[in-house]
Design a protein around this motif. Structure first.
Motif, mmCIF file in Angstrom:
data_model
loop_
_atom_site.group_PDB
_atom_site.id
_atom_site.type_symbol
_atom_site.label_atom_id
_atom_site.label_comp_id
_atom_site.label_asym_id
_atom_site.label_seq_id
_atom_site.Cartn_x
_atom_site.Cartn_y
_atom_site.Cartn_z
ATOM 1 N N SER A 2 0.834 -1.203 0.000
ATOM 2 C CA SER A 2 0.000 0.000 0.000
ATOM 3 C C SER A 2 0.869 1.252 0.000
ATOM 4 N N GLY A 3 0.671 2.095 -0.983
ATOM 5 C CA GLY A 3 1.431 3.319 -1.093
ATOM 6 C C GLY A 3 2.760 3.174 -1.806
ATOM 7 N N HIS A 4 3.171 1.950 -2.119
ATOM 8 C CA HIS A 4 4.432 1.727 -2.834
ATOM 9 C C HIS A 4 4.269 2.248 -4.264
ATOM 10 N N TRP A 5 5.330 2.774 -4.856
ATOM 11 C CA TRP A 5 5.247 3.341 -6.201
ATOM 12 C C TRP A 5 4.824 2.317 -7.249
ATOM 13 N N ALA A 6 5.041 1.036 -6.985
ATOM 14 C CA ALA A 6 4.693 -0.009 -7.949
ATOM 15 C C ALA A 6 3.412 -0.754 -7.583
ATOM 16 N N PHE A 11 -0.366 -5.280 -8.507
ATOM 17 C CA PHE A 11 -1.725 -5.817 -8.567
ATOM 18 C C PHE A 11 -2.074 -6.284 -9.983
ATOM 19 N N THR A 12 -1.645 -5.535 -10.975
ATOM 20 C CA THR A 12 -1.915 -5.921 -12.358
ATOM 21 C C THR A 12 -1.241 -7.250 -12.687
ATOM 22 N N LEU A 13 0.025 -7.409 -12.312
ATOM 23 C CA LEU A 13 0.739 -8.650 -12.599
ATOM 24 C C LEU A 13 0.114 -9.845 -11.884
ATOM 25 N N TYR A 14 -0.337 -9.642 -10.658
ATOM 26 C CA TYR A 14 -1.025 -10.728 -9.952
ATOM 27 C C TYR A 14 -2.353 -11.055 -10.622
ATOM 28 N N SER A 15 -3.089 -10.032 -11.057
ATOM 29 C CA SER A 15 -4.388 -10.290 -11.692
ATOM 30 C C SER A 15 -4.230 -11.026 -13.019
ATOM 31 N N LEU A 16 -3.102 -10.810 -13.693
ATOM 32 C CA LEU A 16 -2.815 -11.510 -14.949
ATOM 33 C C LEU A 16 -2.157 -12.867 -14.716
ATOM 34 N N GLU A 17 -1.968 -13.227 -13.446
ATOM 35 C CA GLU A 17 -1.352 -14.487 -13.027
ATOM 36 C C GLU A 17 0.089 -14.621 -13.518
ATOM 37 N N VAL A 18 0.771 -13.488 -13.630
ATOM 38 C CA VAL A 18 2.192 -13.507 -13.954
ATOM 39 C C VAL A 18 2.959 -14.027 -12.747
ATOM 40 N N PHE A 19 2.534 -13.621 -11.568
ATOM 41 C CA PHE A 19 3.086 -14.139 -10.318
ATOM 42 C C PHE A 19 2.079 -15.118 -9.746
ATOM 43 N N ASP A 20 2.569 -16.183 -9.137
ATOM 44 C CA ASP A 20 1.644 -17.173 -8.581
ATOM 45 C C ASP A 20 1.900 -17.474 -7.106
ATOM 46 N N TYR A 25 1.631 -11.977 1.532
ATOM 47 C CA TYR A 25 2.670 -10.964 1.670
ATOM 48 C C TYR A 25 3.468 -10.878 0.387
ATOM 49 N N PHE A 26 3.690 -9.679 -0.088
ATOM 50 C CA PHE A 26 4.548 -9.460 -1.255
ATOM 51 C C PHE A 26 5.557 -8.398 -0.868
ATOM 52 N N GLY A 27 6.824 -8.723 -0.969
ATOM 53 C CA GLY A 27 7.870 -7.776 -0.624
ATOM 54 C C GLY A 27 8.465 -7.180 -1.886
ATOM 55 N N PRO A 28 8.041 -5.970 -2.275
ATOM 56 C CA PRO A 28 8.536 -5.392 -3.526
ATOM 57 C C PRO A 28 10.032 -5.146 -3.541
ATOM 58 N N LYS A 29 10.675 -5.134 -2.392
ATOM 59 C CA LYS A 29 12.127 -4.935 -2.356
ATOM 60 C C LYS A 29 12.886 -6.249 -2.184
ATOM 61 N N LEU A 30 12.168 -7.359 -2.069
ATOM 62 C CA LEU A 30 12.828 -8.652 -1.929
ATOM 63 C C LEU A 30 13.406 -9.084 -3.272
ATOM 64 N N PRO A 31 14.558 -9.726 -3.260
ATOM 65 C CA PRO A 31 15.151 -10.162 -4.527
ATOM 66 C C PRO A 31 14.340 -11.275 -5.179
ATOM 67 N N MET A 32 14.495 -11.383 -6.484
ATOM 68 C CA MET A 32 13.838 -12.413 -7.269
ATOM 69 C C MET A 32 14.932 -13.278 -7.870
ATOM 70 N N THR A 33 14.688 -14.579 -7.974
ATOM 71 C CA THR A 33 15.693 -15.454 -8.583
ATOM 72 C C THR A 33 15.564 -15.409 -10.102
ATOM 73 N N ARG A 34 16.602 -15.883 -10.752
ATOM 74 C CA ARG A 34 16.603 -15.922 -12.212
ATOM 75 C C ARG A 34 15.499 -16.850 -12.736
ATOM 76 N N ALA A 35 15.272 -17.970 -12.062
ATOM 77 C CA ALA A 35 14.215 -18.894 -12.490
ATOM 78 C C ALA A 35 12.830 -18.273 -12.284
ATOM 79 N N GLU A 36 12.628 -17.583 -11.182
ATOM 80 C CA GLU A 36 11.344 -16.920 -10.946
ATOM 81 C C GLU A 36 11.064 -15.872 -12.024
ATOM 82 N N PHE A 37 12.098 -15.135 -12.400
ATOM 83 C CA PHE A 37 11.920 -14.103 -13.418
ATOM 84 C C PHE A 37 11.628 -14.725 -14.776
ATOM 85 N N ALA A 38 12.312 -15.817 -15.105
ATOM 86 C CA ALA A 38 12.053 -16.515 -16.372
ATOM 87 C C ALA A 38 10.591 -16.952 -16.435
ATOM 88 N N LYS A 39 10.111 -17.525 -15.351
ATOM 89 C CA LYS A 39 8.720 -17.977 -15.283
ATOM 90 C C LYS A 39 7.763 -16.798 -15.438
#
Length: 172
Positions: A2-6, A11-20, A25-39
């Motif tokens: 809430s209030g984060h610039w992104a 929310f859009t990416l979750y609604s499109l099921e890009v993230f599963d 909890y979603f940590g916008p500053k948490l790192p993402m792995t290379r495999a997660e990004f590929a997916k």
């Protein structure tokens, strides 16, 4: 978030099921792995070009394990991310850290993420002929392989520098 610039984009990416990720909890500053990004990239493509890309994914899933060649030595056919990693490699969207290794659990850097996004959009050839500098204050920290894509991403408004004028290419 809430209030984060992104917030809206997340929310859009979750609604499109890009993230599963099923957690609340979603940590916008948490790192993402290379495999997660590929997916995520493959899921975004199949959402945007639903029929064509969904069919490619379906074919990848339905192949017999015996027919699958080795994509990288550190990705097994049985891994959940195998089909996604294979797709991004075959389509020139994402490379390994070497010819043999993808490093699926390694943390994705900003330079890698920007390069992957620009390749996905097909805009990797937008940069001028070298030598040139980006307008970021940390231009000298941008890896040579990411310079063109960071330049292109900046020109199309995909990225902005931080409040200090840096792109922080080697950060997660």
């Amino acid at each position: 978030i809430s209030g984060h610039w992104a917030e809206e984009g997340i929310f859009t990416l979750y609604s499109l099921e890009v993230f599963d990720d099923p957690s609340e909890y979603f940590g916008p500053k948490l790192p993402m792995t290379r495999a997660e990004f590929a997916k995520s990239i493959v899921r975004a493509i199949s959402t945007l070009e639903e029929e064509e890309e969904a069919e490619k994914i379906k074919r990848l899933r339905n192949r017999n394990a015996e027919d699958e060649e080795v994509v990288f030595d550190d990705i097994d056919r049985e891994d959940d991310e195998f089909e996604y990693v294979k797709f991004v490699k075959e389509n020139g969207i994402m490379n390994g850290i070497s010819e043999s290794f993808f490093a699926p659990d390694a943390v994705l850097t900003r330079a890698q993420a920007i390069t992957i996004l620009v390749r996905t959009l097909g805009l990797e050839d937008m940069a001028p002929n070298p030598p040139y500098r980006t307008h970021y204050d940390d231009d000298d920290e941008i890896p040579f392989w990411a310079k063109d894509t960071i330049y292109a991403a900046s020109k199309i408004g995909l990225i902005n520098g931080d409040t200090y004028g840096n792109v922080n290419p080697n950060e997660s």
